[in-house]
Scaffold this active site. Sequence first.
Site, PDB file in Angstrom:
ATOM      1  N   GLY A  39      87.104  58.023  69.603  1.00  0.00           N
ATOM      2  CA  GLY A  39      87.562  59.550  70.100  1.00  0.00           C
ATOM      3  C   GLY A  39      85.954  60.609  69.967  1.00  0.00           C
ATOM      4  N   GLU A 191      78.977  51.815  45.357  1.00  0.00           N
ATOM      5  CA  GLU A 191      78.285  53.314  45.319  1.00  0.00           C
ATOM      6  C   GLU A 191      80.102  53.833  45.856  1.00  0.00           C
ATOM      7  OE1 GLU A 191      75.276  53.726  48.604  1.00  0.00           O
ATOM      8  OE2 GLU A 191      76.620  53.921  50.270  1.00  0.00           O
ATOM      9  N   GLU A 207      82.965  40.713  40.264  1.00  0.00           N
ATOM     10  CA  GLU A 207      81.700  40.158  41.419  1.00  0.00           C
ATOM     11  C   GLU A 207      82.141  38.693  41.467  1.00  0.00           C
ATOM     12  OE1 GLU A 207      79.177  40.560  44.283  1.00  0.00           O
ATOM     13  OE2 GLU A 207      79.384  38.702  44.117  1.00  0.00           O
ATOM     14  N   GLY A 277      82.067  42.379  51.800  1.00  0.00           N
ATOM     15  CA  GLY A 277      80.787  42.900  53.027  1.00  0.00           C
ATOM     16  C   GLY A 277      81.799  42.734  54.807  1.00  0.00           C
ATOM     17  N   MET A 324      73.161  45.008  57.935  1.00  0.00           N
ATOM     18  CA  MET A 324      73.854  46.243  58.985  1.00  0.00           C
ATOM     19  C   MET A 324      73.642  47.085  58.343  1.00  0.00           C
ATOM     20  SD  MET A 324      77.595  44.045  58.837  1.00  0.00           S
ATOM     21  CE  MET A 324      77.986  42.551  60.042  1.00  0.00           C
ATOM     22  N   HIS A 450      50.786  66.053  41.498  1.00  0.00           N
ATOM     23  CA  HIS A 450      51.537  65.697  39.904  1.00  0.00           C
ATOM     24  C   HIS A 450      51.750  66.869  39.503  1.00  0.00           C
ATOM     25  CE1 HIS A 450      51.260  65.416  35.957  1.00  0.00           C
ATOM     26  NE2 HIS A 450      51.034  66.208  35.616  1.00  0.00           N
TER      27      HIS A 450
HETATM   28  P1  FAD Z   1      79.084  50.775  64.840  1.00  0.00           P
HETATM   29  O1  FAD Z   1      78.569  52.439  63.878  1.00  0.00           O
HETATM   30  O2  FAD Z   1      80.534  50.408  64.311  1.00  0.00           O
HETATM   31  O3  FAD Z   1      79.983  51.637  66.130  1.00  0.00           O
HETATM   32  C1  FAD Z   1      80.262  50.947  67.125  1.00  0.00           C
HETATM   33  C2  FAD Z   1      81.211  51.975  67.850  1.00  0.00           C
HETATM   34  O4  FAD Z   1      81.491  51.139  68.929  1.00  0.00           O
HETATM   35  C3  FAD Z   1      82.181  52.301  66.959  1.00  0.00           C
HETATM   36  O5  FAD Z   1      82.257  53.498  67.279  1.00  0.00           O
HETATM   37  C4  FAD Z   1      83.307  51.671  67.339  1.00  0.00           C
HETATM   38  O6  FAD Z   1      84.478  51.995  68.601  1.00  0.00           O
HETATM   39  C5  FAD Z   1      83.398  51.625  69.071  1.00  0.00           C
HETATM   40  N1  FAD Z   1      83.586  50.334  69.599  1.00  0.00           N
HETATM   41  C6  FAD Z   1      83.969  48.981  69.167  1.00  0.00           C
HETATM   42  N2  FAD Z   1      84.455  48.223  70.564  1.00  0.00           N
HETATM   43  C7  FAD Z   1      84.221  49.446  71.449  1.00  0.00           C
HETATM   44  C8  FAD Z   1      84.701  49.100  72.785  1.00  0.00           C
HETATM   45  N3  FAD Z   1      85.300  47.878  73.501  1.00  0.00           N
HETATM   46  N4  FAD Z   1      85.185  49.340  73.464  1.00  0.00           N
HETATM   47  C9  FAD Z   1      84.751  51.082  73.408  1.00  0.00           C
HETATM   48  N5  FAD Z   1      83.764  51.548  72.943  1.00  0.00           N
HETATM   49  C10 FAD Z   1      84.110  50.628  71.567  1.00  0.00           C
HETATM   50  N6  FAD Z   1      74.048  52.297  56.625  1.00  0.00           N
HETATM   51  C11 FAD Z   1      72.510  52.334  56.164  1.00  0.00           C
HETATM   52  O7  FAD Z   1      71.602  52.313  57.123  1.00  0.00           O
HETATM   53  N7  FAD Z   1      73.087  53.651  55.567  1.00  0.00           N
HETATM   54  C12 FAD Z   1      74.109  53.926  54.529  1.00  0.00           C
HETATM   55  O8  FAD Z   1      73.844  54.609  54.097  1.00  0.00           O
HETATM   56  C13 FAD Z   1      75.244  53.763  54.575  1.00  0.00           C
HETATM   57  N8  FAD Z   1      76.500  53.369  54.538  1.00  0.00           N
HETATM   58  C14 FAD Z   1      77.123  52.856  54.805  1.00  0.00           C
HETATM   59  C15 FAD Z   1      78.802  53.546  53.976  1.00  0.00           C
HETATM   60  C16 FAD Z   1      79.360  52.620  54.827  1.00  0.00           C
HETATM   61  C17 FAD Z   1      81.618  53.352  53.708  1.00  0.00           C
HETATM   62  C18 FAD Z   1      79.663  51.497  55.920  1.00  0.00           C
HETATM   63  C19 FAD Z   1      80.995  50.823  55.806  1.00  0.00           C
HETATM   64  C20 FAD Z   1      78.546  51.451  56.371  1.00  0.00           C
HETATM   65  C21 FAD Z   1      77.368  52.106  56.160  1.00  0.00           C
HETATM   66  N9  FAD Z   1      76.199  51.958  56.513  1.00  0.00           N
HETATM   67  C22 FAD Z   1      75.312  52.144  56.055  1.00  0.00           C
HETATM   68  C23 FAD Z   1      76.104  50.903  57.556  1.00  0.00           C
HETATM   69  C24 FAD Z   1      76.499  51.254  59.152  1.00  0.00           C
HETATM   70  O9  FAD Z   1      77.024  52.463  59.003  1.00  0.00           O
HETATM   71  C25 FAD Z   1      75.675  50.603  59.928  1.00  0.00           C
HETATM   72  O10 FAD Z   1      74.899  50.415  59.775  1.00  0.00           O
HETATM   73  C26 FAD Z   1      76.362  51.313  61.686  1.00  0.00           C
HETATM   74  O11 FAD Z   1      77.016  52.452  61.889  1.00  0.00           O
HETATM   75  C27 FAD Z   1      76.007  50.588  62.981  1.00  0.00           C
HETATM   76  O12 FAD Z   1      75.349  50.773  63.914  1.00  0.00           O
HETATM   77  P2  FAD Z   1      76.377  50.442  65.345  1.00  0.00           P
HETATM   78  O13 FAD Z   1      76.203  51.384  66.569  1.00  0.00           O
HETATM   79  O14 FAD Z   1      76.144  48.620  65.446  1.00  0.00           O
HETATM   80  O15 FAD Z   1      77.628  50.114  64.776  1.00  0.00           O
HETATM   81  P1  NAI Z   2      77.558  43.545  50.474  1.00  0.00           P
HETATM   82  O1  NAI Z   2      76.981  42.323  51.171  1.00  0.00           O
HETATM   83  O2  NAI Z   2      77.372  44.073  50.518  1.00  0.00           O
HETATM   84  O3  NAI Z   2      78.784  42.767  49.751  1.00  0.00           O
HETATM   85  C1  NAI Z   2      79.634  42.185  49.326  1.00  0.00           C
HETATM   86  C2  NAI Z   2      79.235  41.918  47.871  1.00  0.00           C
HETATM   87  O4  NAI Z   2      80.944  41.056  47.888  1.00  0.00           O
HETATM   88  C3  NAI Z   2      78.185  40.506  47.787  1.00  0.00           C
HETATM   89  O5  NAI Z   2      78.103  40.401  46.226  1.00  0.00           O
HETATM   90  C4  NAI Z   2      79.392  39.267  47.355  1.00  0.00           C
HETATM   91  O6  NAI Z   2      78.714  38.197  46.491  1.00  0.00           O
HETATM   92  C5  NAI Z   2      80.558  39.911  47.140  1.00  0.00           C
HETATM   93  N1  NAI Z   2      81.971  39.290  47.274  1.00  0.00           N
HETATM   94  C6  NAI Z   2      82.173  38.194  48.769  1.00  0.00           C
HETATM   95  N2  NAI Z   2      83.095  37.402  48.575  1.00  0.00           N
HETATM   96  C7  NAI Z   2      83.814  38.051  47.682  1.00  0.00           C
HETATM   97  C8  NAI Z   2      84.998  37.421  46.957  1.00  0.00           C
HETATM   98  N3  NAI Z   2      85.846  36.670  47.456  1.00  0.00           N
HETATM   99  N4  NAI Z   2      85.442  37.832  45.596  1.00  0.00           N
HETATM  100  C9  NAI Z   2      84.554  38.599  44.626  1.00  0.00           C
HETATM  101  N5  NAI Z   2      82.819  38.989  45.549  1.00  0.00           N
HETATM  102  C10 NAI Z   2      83.071  39.016  46.299  1.00  0.00           C
HETATM  103  O7  NAI Z   2      78.935  43.702  51.115  1.00  0.00           O
HETATM  104  P2  NAI Z   2      79.625  45.387  51.312  1.00  0.00           P
HETATM  105  O8  NAI Z   2      79.710  45.856  49.649  1.00  0.00           O
HETATM  106  O9  NAI Z   2      81.161  45.349  52.354  1.00  0.00           O
HETATM  107  O10 NAI Z   2      79.106  46.280  52.317  1.00  0.00           O
HETATM  108  C11 NAI Z   2      79.363  46.067  53.623  1.00  0.00           C
HETATM  109  C12 NAI Z   2      77.543  46.594  54.512  1.00  0.00           C
HETATM  110  O11 NAI Z   2      77.361  47.827  54.672  1.00  0.00           O
HETATM  111  C13 NAI Z   2      76.364  46.064  53.249  1.00  0.00           C
HETATM  112  O12 NAI Z   2      75.675  45.023  53.885  1.00  0.00           O
HETATM  113  C14 NAI Z   2      75.196  46.883  54.095  1.00  0.00           C
HETATM  114  O13 NAI Z   2      74.853  46.516  55.237  1.00  0.00           O
HETATM  115  C15 NAI Z   2      76.612  47.849  54.209  1.00  0.00           C
HETATM  116  N6  NAI Z   2      76.331  49.621  53.895  1.00  0.00           N
HETATM  117  C16 NAI Z   2      74.805  49.886  53.471  1.00  0.00           C
HETATM  118  C17 NAI Z   2      74.859  51.088  52.784  1.00  0.00           C
HETATM  119  C18 NAI Z   2      73.596  51.577  52.514  1.00  0.00           C
HETATM  120  O14 NAI Z   2      72.529  51.516  53.098  1.00  0.00           O
HETATM  121  N7  NAI Z   2      73.928  52.854  51.214  1.00  0.00           N
HETATM  122  C19 NAI Z   2      76.190  51.882  52.482  1.00  0.00           C
HETATM  123  C20 NAI Z   2      77.134  50.958  52.486  1.00  0.00           C
HETATM  124  C21 NAI Z   2      77.179  49.946  53.051  1.00  0.00           C
END
Ligand code: FAD
Ligand code: NAI
Length: 454
Positions: A39, A191, A207, A277, A324, A450
């Site tokens: 949406g 975070e 962890e 993860g 990701m 600087h």
């Molecule tokens: P998504 O953003 O997940 O988009 C996929 C979309 O597809 C969704 O909106 C979903 O509703 C839609 N969809 C799925 N199936 C269907 C279907 N069958 N039909 C129609 N629509 C569908 N990355 C960073 O680089 N920097 C960050 O600071 C960062 N912070 C994050 C913080 C959190 C809490 C989380 C969870 C992730 C964070 N990430 C961050 C990771 C980042 O959000 C993802 O890598 C990114 O959103 C991936 O983009 P995507 O388009 O592949 O997938």
């Molecule tokens: P992550 O892969 O970064 O970390 C998961 C952690 O959980 C690892 O350290 C792992 O060893 C630990 N773990 C796994 N199984 C466990 C268990 N059973 N018990 C205890 N610890 C366990 O995954 P996270 O933090 O969930 O984030 C997912 C992804 O989202 C990230 O890998 C990143 O790609 C994306 N992301 C990126 C951000 C950014 O770029 N600033 C912010 C938030 C998310």
Amino acid sequence: ATEAEEKDLVIIGGGVAGYVAAIKAGQAGLKVACIEKRGALGGTCLNVGCIPSKSLLNNSHLYHTILHDTKNRGIEVGDVKLNLQQMMKAKETSVSGLTKGIEFLFKKNNVEYIKGTGAFADEHTVAVNLIDGGETSVRGKNIIIATGSEATPFPGLTIDEKRVVTSTGAIALKEVPKKMVVIGGGIIGLEMGSVWSRLGAEVTVVEFLGQIGGPGMDTEISKMTQKILQKQGMKFKLNTKVTKGDDSGDTIKISVEAAKGGKEETLDADVVLVAIGRRPYTAGLGVENIGLETDERGRLVIDQEYRTKHPHIRVIGDCTFGPMLAHKAEEEAVAAVEFITKNYGHVNYNAIPSVMYTHPEVAWVGQTEAEVKNSGVKYNVGSFPFSANSRAKTNLDTEGIVKFIADAETDRILGIHIVGPNAGEMIAEGTLALEYGASSEDVARTSHAHPTLA
Ligand code: FAD
Ligand code: NAI
């Protein structure tokens, strides 16, 4: 049913990967449709990921600074109170502004936005269950799958997004928990743990591995970061596994024990954040209808040009290989559309930066020291502490270091790792240096203003 309309490109998923591909393809003159089921455009990143988490990180940092770090700066403040509702509102304003901006860009670039869930009917046809009821279908000469990822659940704990939460619940808590247990000390755990710790929660991170930060963080940087976060009040239990969780009572009981076997201990929590993860999301997409393959982690299998076994169907973003990250998804979107329109495209996977937005920030690009060591290449390491940097000194914000790893023979930069104030902005220069194949001397001989942190 009416005959499905044919487009040059149909994109399933309107997240970062999907919307960037849609706009790029629209600009290239293709007839494009983008199907999104939540949406709102922007996917995980804009709606429940990068953007809302950064809003809360920024504002909780300000709150924490005002509470604890003003006296020595010569600023006397009176009563400081948290208005969590308003902090959440500020977050929502940032999110809605950005998602609406994408809708505008869709219109401007002639992208048809179909609100519904897409599923493969055949190799060229996507059937859509519309959000507002009813069905439609659309045919694509080319199709891009960009359905993203979802939080990996923890077996035995039921996510209700109120007491047992993923990041989606953790960015929307109604009150500050007294005690929060975070399962997983990766980027989301640190975070979101930081946000609630700054707002007053007692946060314990459990962890499984011997270091925090998730995959890719250099060990030396990880250790330093852990010390800094501990000073801020976060508690860590490393090399520890959660054996079971019980959320039947008023407080949630989390049983943990040493990963290699040891005595069990129970932690109490008002809120448990599951952050172990994320996994690819392809549920309901009907990939089995057209025989697409996934690997053992559920990632859709593709070749170098993002093609599945049906060459006109490509996959980008979180639902396939690679980190990701939003900017990785974005790069792949551009490359995939270029493969369609020009027959070539490129992403340099060796130069994708990572940033963790704690305070101080942690940022890196290229290989960790352990990776370089394992590769057998002879290398040099140089590091410099912010405590000796004049700008950091004047800012009274001196924790952290910059660490360079370079090839011992050629001096070519192999990895740059920073923990420190503004690391996330500074890593852009490191990424550019790596992309250009710079030596560490190239960077050293570049004039930097600087006094700056850079
Ligand atoms: P998504 O953003 O997940 O988009 C996929 C979309 O597809 C969704 O909106 C979903 O509703 C839609 N969809 C799925 N199936 C269907 C279907 N069958 N039909 C129609 N629509 C569908 N990355 C960073 O680089 N920097 C960050 O600071 C960062 N912070 C994050 C913080 C959190 C809490 C989380 C969870 C992730 C964070 N990430 C961050 C990771 C980042 O959000 C993802 O890598 C990114 O959103 C991936 O983009 P995507 O388009 O592949 O997938
Ligand atoms: P992550 O892969 O970064 O970390 C998961 C952690 O959980 C690892 O350290 C792992 O060893 C630990 N773990 C796994 N199984 C466990 C268990 N059973 N018990 C205890 N610890 C366990 O995954 P996270 O933090 O969930 O984030 C997912 C992804 O989202 C990230 O890998 C990143 O790609 C994306 N992301 C990126 C951000 C950014 O770029 N600033 C912010 C938030 C998310």
